[in-house]
Design a protein around this motif. Structure first.
Motif, mmCIF file in Angstrom:
data_model
loop_
_atom_site.group_PDB
_atom_site.id
_atom_site.type_symbol
_atom_site.label_atom_id
_atom_site.label_comp_id
_atom_site.label_asym_id
_atom_site.label_seq_id
_atom_site.Cartn_x
_atom_site.Cartn_y
_atom_site.Cartn_z
ATOM 1 N N VAL A 95 0.841 -1.198 0.000
ATOM 2 C CA VAL A 95 0.000 0.000 0.000
ATOM 3 C C VAL A 95 0.876 1.246 0.000
ATOM 4 O O VAL A 95 1.768 1.394 0.837
ATOM 5 N N ILE A 96 0.617 2.138 -0.953
ATOM 6 C CA ILE A 96 1.276 3.445 -1.011
ATOM 7 C C ILE A 96 0.185 4.509 -0.917
ATOM 8 O O ILE A 96 -0.577 4.707 -1.866
ATOM 9 N N PRO A 97 0.057 5.212 0.224
ATOM 10 C CA PRO A 97 -0.915 6.293 0.321
ATOM 11 C C PRO A 97 -0.537 7.453 -0.604
ATOM 12 O O PRO A 97 0.551 7.464 -1.196
ATOM 13 N N GLU A 98 -1.414 8.427 -0.711
ATOM 14 C CA GLU A 98 -1.148 9.556 -1.612
ATOM 15 C C GLU A 98 0.156 10.255 -1.233
ATOM 16 O O GLU A 98 0.400 10.570 -0.077
ATOM 17 N N LEU A 216 -6.429 2.650 1.713
ATOM 18 C CA LEU A 216 -5.394 3.677 1.848
ATOM 19 C C LEU A 216 -4.542 3.827 0.587
ATOM 20 O O LEU A 216 -3.815 4.806 0.431
ATOM 21 N N ASN A 217 -4.613 2.858 -0.315
ATOM 22 C CA ASN A 217 -3.725 2.876 -1.480
ATOM 23 C C ASN A 217 -4.127 3.965 -2.470
ATOM 24 O O ASN A 217 -5.307 4.151 -2.768
ATOM 25 N N HIS A 218 -3.132 4.693 -2.981
ATOM 26 C CA HIS A 218 -3.351 5.736 -3.984
ATOM 27 C C HIS A 218 -2.622 5.299 -5.251
ATOM 28 O O HIS A 218 -1.413 5.401 -5.342
ATOM 29 N N GLU A 219 -3.381 4.792 -6.210
ATOM 30 C CA GLU A 219 -2.769 4.144 -7.376
ATOM 31 C C GLU A 219 -1.839 5.068 -8.163
ATOM 32 O O GLU A 219 -0.753 4.629 -8.582
ATOM 33 N N PRO A 220 -2.185 6.347 -8.395
ATOM 34 C CA PRO A 220 -1.237 7.220 -9.116
ATOM 35 C C PRO A 220 0.113 7.334 -8.416
ATOM 36 O O PRO A 220 1.162 7.311 -9.076
ATOM 37 N N SER A 221 0.098 7.424 -7.084
ATOM 38 C CA SER A 221 1.355 7.489 -6.331
ATOM 39 C C SER A 221 2.101 6.162 -6.415
ATOM 40 O O SER A 221 3.329 6.138 -6.541
ATOM 41 N N LYS A 222 1.360 5.066 -6.355
ATOM 42 C CA LYS A 222 1.986 3.741 -6.396
ATOM 43 C C LYS A 222 2.709 3.525 -7.725
ATOM 44 O O LYS A 222 3.816 2.967 -7.768
ATOM 45 N N ILE A 223 2.126 3.994 -8.823
ATOM 46 C CA ILE A 223 2.756 3.853 -10.142
ATOM 47 C C ILE A 223 4.069 4.632 -10.186
ATOM 48 O O ILE A 223 5.089 4.134 -10.680
ATOM 49 N N GLN A 224 4.069 5.854 -9.665
ATOM 50 C CA GLN A 224 5.302 6.648 -9.607
ATOM 51 C C GLN A 224 6.387 5.905 -8.824
ATOM 52 O O GLN A 224 7.536 5.809 -9.270
ATOM 53 N N VAL A 225 6.002 5.412 -7.654
ATOM 54 C CA VAL A 225 6.957 4.725 -6.786
ATOM 55 C C VAL A 225 7.492 3.461 -7.462
ATOM 56 O O VAL A 225 8.688 3.155 -7.392
ATOM 57 N N GLN A 226 6.634 2.718 -8.147
ATOM 58 C CA GLN A 226 7.081 1.500 -8.824
ATOM 59 C C GLN A 226 8.126 1.816 -9.893
ATOM 60 O O GLN A 226 9.144 1.120 -10.011
ATOM 61 N N ALA A 227 7.892 2.854 -10.680
ATOM 62 C CA ALA A 227 8.840 3.213 -11.738
ATOM 63 C C ALA A 227 10.186 3.626 -11.141
ATOM 64 O O ALA A 227 11.252 3.190 -11.598
ATOM 65 N N GLU A 228 10.131 4.471 -10.110
ATOM 66 C CA GLU A 228 11.363 4.964 -9.494
ATOM 67 C C GLU A 228 12.125 3.836 -8.796
ATOM 68 O O GLU A 228 13.357 3.755 -8.875
ATOM 69 N N ARG A 229 11.404 2.943 -8.125
ATOM 70 C CA ARG A 229 12.069 1.826 -7.441
ATOM 71 C C ARG A 229 12.591 0.788 -8.446
ATOM 72 O O ARG A 229 13.560 0.089 -8.173
ATOM 73 N N GLY A 230 11.978 0.710 -9.608
ATOM 74 C CA GLY A 230 12.529 -0.137 -10.656
ATOM 75 C C GLY A 230 13.917 0.351 -11.063
ATOM 76 O O GLY A 230 14.847 -0.446 -11.261
ATOM 77 N N PHE A 231 14.065 1.669 -11.167
ATOM 78 C CA PHE A 231 15.362 2.266 -11.511
ATOM 79 C C PHE A 231 16.390 1.965 -10.423
ATOM 80 O O PHE A 231 17.513 1.544 -10.713
ATOM 81 N N LEU A 232 15.999 2.139 -9.168
ATOM 82 C CA LEU A 232 16.909 1.873 -8.051
ATOM 83 C C LEU A 232 17.296 0.394 -8.004
ATOM 84 O O LEU A 232 18.462 0.046 -7.775
#
Length: 307
Positions: A95-98, A216-232
């Motif tokens: 879960v990634i909140p906004e 609690l999950n905010h899908e737009p935020s979760k997508i951002q986090v997934q892309a950035e963590r993929g890079f890391l």
């Protein structure tokens, strides 16, 4: 469930974050009792050594994850930028909140921006990413290590130990703090840490928490986090390396900017990639491969060799 326990660090910001999730849970589930379990992590205990030199990943989460695994806590609230890309078996950050503001802020008593700082001024930060980008923009400045919680860092600034310090804008906003003078360090000139400003909620993958926390999950935020963590993940990086990433999307297409440099800001590699939101993590991995092929492997070798 009538009662659940949230594991958290004991800093003022960590407690704000945990209490924020606690209040949302209590608002959603009438009669639910939510307790906080405060845990001192390795990163909280070692304050006299720069984070990059402590070594290892998960400095601010390892002991908290142990509390999840042994049942002392049902869930944990993390600053997502502190969470390693590899989690212990059985745990998930589902879960990634906004997301809050992902920019950095330059804080000072006397100077309103990076450009206003005098030649040779001292800038405090605990982040190699921030230090490298400051040095790239102003090679004349002296970047010095700054540890401690938000209040401690601000106190050191006001007492004159630094001409300016750089901190996450999100923490300042959440705690309603400010410095006499401040300015944003923001994209495209200054890129944030992976998942900066985002919270992550971690829990056992096979337990009842996923369904309970889904609201609690905010899908737009979760997508951002997934892309950035993929890079890391693709760079196998942690706080020891100047890595930055910034993802944007319109609900269909993700646009990701990735950054890697030497610790002094030299030899920066900045590249971009985009693709469908469903492939956010893979887009990050792919961008990392491009950065490595463009000389990123040599940078990583140099940076780790300095430690």
């Amino acid at each position: 469930m009538k009662k659940i326990t949230i594991a958290t660090r004991g800093s003022r910001l960590a407690l704000w974050q945990a209490n924020h999730i606690k209040s949302l849970l209590e608002g959603q589930y009438h009669g639910l009792e939510v307790d906080l379990l405060k845990i001192k992590t390795t990163g909280d205990k070692i304050l006299d050594v720069p984070l990059a030199k402590v070594g290892g990943k998960g400095l601010f989460v390892k002991e908290i994850e142990e509390a999840l695994l042994d049942g002392r806590a049902d869930l944990a609230v993390h600053s997502m930028k502190d969470v390693p890309t590899e989690l212990p078996e059985g745990l998930i950050v589902g879960v990634i909140p906004e997301r809050e503001d992902n920019t950095d802020s330059l804080l000072s008593v006397h100077y309103g921006s990076l450009a206003e700082l005098p030649q040779g001024a001292t800038v405090g930060t605990s982040s190699l990413r921030r230090g490298a980008q400051v040095k790239a923009l102003r090679p004349d400045l002296e970047v010095r290590d700054l540890r401690g919680n938000v209040d401690t860092r601000l106190r050191k600034l006001v007492e004159g130990e630094y001409d300016a310090i750089v901190m996450a804008t999100a923490g300042m906003k959440r705690l309603e703090l400010e410095a006499p003078k401040s300015s944003l360090l923001a994209p495209p000139e200054f890129l944030p840490a992976v998942a900066q400003g985002a919270l992550g909620i971690e829990y056992k993958a096979d337990g009842p928490m996923a369904e309970m926390l889904a609201f609690l999950n905010h899908e737009p935020s979760k997508i951002q986090v997934q892309a950035e963590r993929g890079f890391l993940t693709g760079l196998e990086g942690g706080c020891q390396v100047p890595i930055a990433a910034y993802a944007e999307h319109d609900g269909q297409t993700v646009h990701l900017t990735g950054y890697l440099s030497d610790t002094d800001g030299s030899n920066p590699i900045r590249m971009e990639a985009e693709g469908p939101v469903a492939d956010a993590f893979e887009i990050g991995l792919g961008l990392a491969r491009k950065v490595i092929e463009a000389g990123g492997d040599e940078i990583l070798e140099r940076v780790y060799g300095e430690l």
